[in-house]
Design an enzyme around this catalytic site. Structure first.
Site, PDB file in Angstrom:
ATOM      1  N   GLU A 177      -6.500  -9.515   3.163  1.00 22.77           N
ATOM      2  CA  GLU A 177      -6.854  -8.199   3.709  1.00 22.77           C
ATOM      3  C   GLU A 177      -7.219  -7.200   2.607  1.00 22.77           C
ATOM      4  O   GLU A 177      -6.399  -6.391   2.191  1.00 22.77           O
ATOM      5  CB  GLU A 177      -5.724  -7.622   4.564  1.00 22.77           C
ATOM      6  CG  GLU A 177      -6.112  -6.309   5.236  1.00 22.77           C
ATOM      7  CD  GLU A 177      -4.970  -5.652   5.997  1.00 22.77           C
ATOM      8  OE1 GLU A 177      -5.216  -4.610   6.631  1.00 22.77           O
ATOM      9  OE2 GLU A 177      -3.835  -6.159   5.945  1.00 22.77           O
ATOM     10  N   LYS A 214      -8.984 -10.309   6.980  1.00 25.82           N
ATOM     11  CA  LYS A 214      -8.756  -9.130   7.809  1.00 25.82           C
ATOM     12  C   LYS A 214      -9.469  -7.967   7.130  1.00 25.82           C
ATOM     13  O   LYS A 214      -9.111  -7.583   6.013  1.00 25.82           O
ATOM     14  CB  LYS A 214      -7.267  -8.839   7.967  1.00 25.82           C
ATOM     15  CG  LYS A 214      -6.986  -7.617   8.853  1.00 25.82           C
ATOM     16  CD  LYS A 214      -5.515  -7.497   9.224  1.00 25.82           C
ATOM     17  CE  LYS A 214      -5.270  -6.257  10.046  1.00 25.82           C
ATOM     18  NZ  LYS A 214      -3.872  -6.143  10.541  1.00 25.82           N
TER      19      LYS A 214
END
Length: 297
Positions: A177, A214
Site C-alpha cells: 500500500e 492497495k
C-alpha cells in the site's frame, strides 16, 4: 476456507475488502467518529477494548458476510482477540466466508524526498508465523507518497516490495500500500511514477507467486490497469483516502477491475449509541453501496 479457497475468493470474488485495522495512533480518531469520546476510556488498554467492541460488533453483524465482503484487514490486537463467544476473530471471519488479513507495519518515518517510508519491522517473521497459525491469509502495510519525486517514489515502492517478498517467503500474500496523498499538488505525476516503479518491482516476484496492491483512487481513471491485468498481481484494491463514501464509490466505479478496501468510508455512519437494528441497517447500507461500486468497476 482453506488457503486455496481463500486465494480463489480474493482473485475472482465479487465484493470488497473491509479495513478494520486502525492502529494505536489513529484509534482515538476512529473512536470519536464512532461516537466514543476520549473521556470514556482511560489509558491504552481501555482504548483498545473500546475499539475491539466496535470491531466485534461489525464482525458479528448479520450484514457482514462473505456474500459481499471478500476480506477484512485486522489490527494485530484484533487478530489476537475473540468474539463474545470466545472464538478467535480470524476463525470467525473465515467461518463467515471472509478472508482475514493482518496489518503488519509499525508506522512511518518523517517525509524525505516527498515520501514517507515505513519504520523497521523487527518482528515481521514472528508476526507472519503467528498470523499463519491463526489462519490469516495475508498482510497489509502502508507508506505514503506526498509528491512526484522520482527518488522518493522509487524508494517507497522498492521498500514495499522488499517487505512483500519477505512476507511471501513466510507463506502469506502481501497487500502493498504505497498511498498517494489526495492533497498532493503533483498527484497525477506521482501516480504515473507509482505505476512505472510497481511494474519494475514486480519483476522481483518469483514465478508462480502473486502480490496485491492497495492504491489511492487515481486522478486519471484506469491509471493502474496494467497492475490489474498483471500475471503476478492477485488483486488491486482501492483505499478511500480523504473521500466520503459517496465520493469514493463514484471514483471507484470509473476504474475497471479495482475493488474497494475502505475503512473510514465503510464506518462513517456507524455510532456506538445505535441499537442493533439501526447499527445493522446502517452497516448493511454501507456494504451494499461499496459492493455495488466494486462490482460496477
Amino acid at each position: 476456507m482453506n488457503r486455496q479457497e481463500m486465494t480463489a475468493k480474493i482473485a475472482t470474488g465479487k465484493g470488497f475488502i473491509a479495513a478494520l485495522d486502525q492502529s494505536g495512533g489513529s484509534t482515538p480518531k476512529a473512536l470519536r467518529g464512532y461516537g466514543v469520546e476520549d473521556s470514556e476510556w482511560d489509558g491504552e488498554e481501555e482504548m483498545f477494548a473500546k475499539i475491539h467492541e466496535m470491531r466485534c460488533r461489525i464482525v458479528e453483524s448479520p450484514a457482514f458476510t462473505g456474500d459481499k465482503v471478500l476480506g477484512a484487514i485486522l489490527f494485530e490486537r484484533t487478530m489476537e482477540g475473540c468474539n463474545p463467544e470466545g472464538m478467535p476473530i480470524p476463525e470467525r471471519l473465515a467461518g463467515k466466508g471472509i478472508v482475514p488479513f493482518l496489518k503488519v507495519d509499525k508506522g512511518m518515518h518523517d517525509p524525505e524526498n516527498g515520501a514517507q517510508l515505513m519504520k523497521p519491522m523487527p518482528q515481521l517473521a514472528e508476526n507472519c508465523a503467528r498470523a499463519k497459525e491463526l489462519g490469516v491469509f495475508g498482510t497489509k502495510m502502508r507508506s505514503v507518497i506526498h509528491e512526484a519525486d522520482e527518488k522518493g517514489v522509487a524508494a517507497n515502492i522498492a521498500q514495499q516490495m522488499d517487505f512483500g517478498l519477505e512476507i511471501l517467503s513466510h507463506g502469506l500474500t502481501p497487500i502493498l500500500e504505497p498511498e498517494v496523498s489526495l492533497k498532493s499538488e503533483s498527484r497525477s505525476a506521482a501516480e504515473a511514477m507509482v505505476l512505472a516503479n510497481a511494474i519494475d518491482e514486480l519483476n522481483r516476484v518469483p514465478d508462480g507467486e502473486k502480490v496485491m496492491w492497495k492504491l489511492t483512487l487515481p486522478a486519471e481513471p484506469n491509471t493502474y490497469q496494467a497492475l490489474v491485468d498483471h500475471p503476478k498481481v492477485l488483486r488491486v484494491v482501492a483505499l478511500s483516502g480523504g473521500y466520503s463514501r459517496d465520493e469514493a464509490c463514484a471514483e471507484l466505479e470509473k476504474n475497471t477491475g479495482m475493488v474497494a478496501s475502505f475503512s473510514r468510508a465503510l464506518l462513517e455512519e456507524l455510532r456506538a449509541e445505535m441499537d442493533d437494528h439501526r447499527f445493522n441497517e446502517a452497516l448493511e447500507h454501507a456494504i451494499e453501496e461499496i459492493y455495488c461500486a466494486s462490482v460496477a468497476g
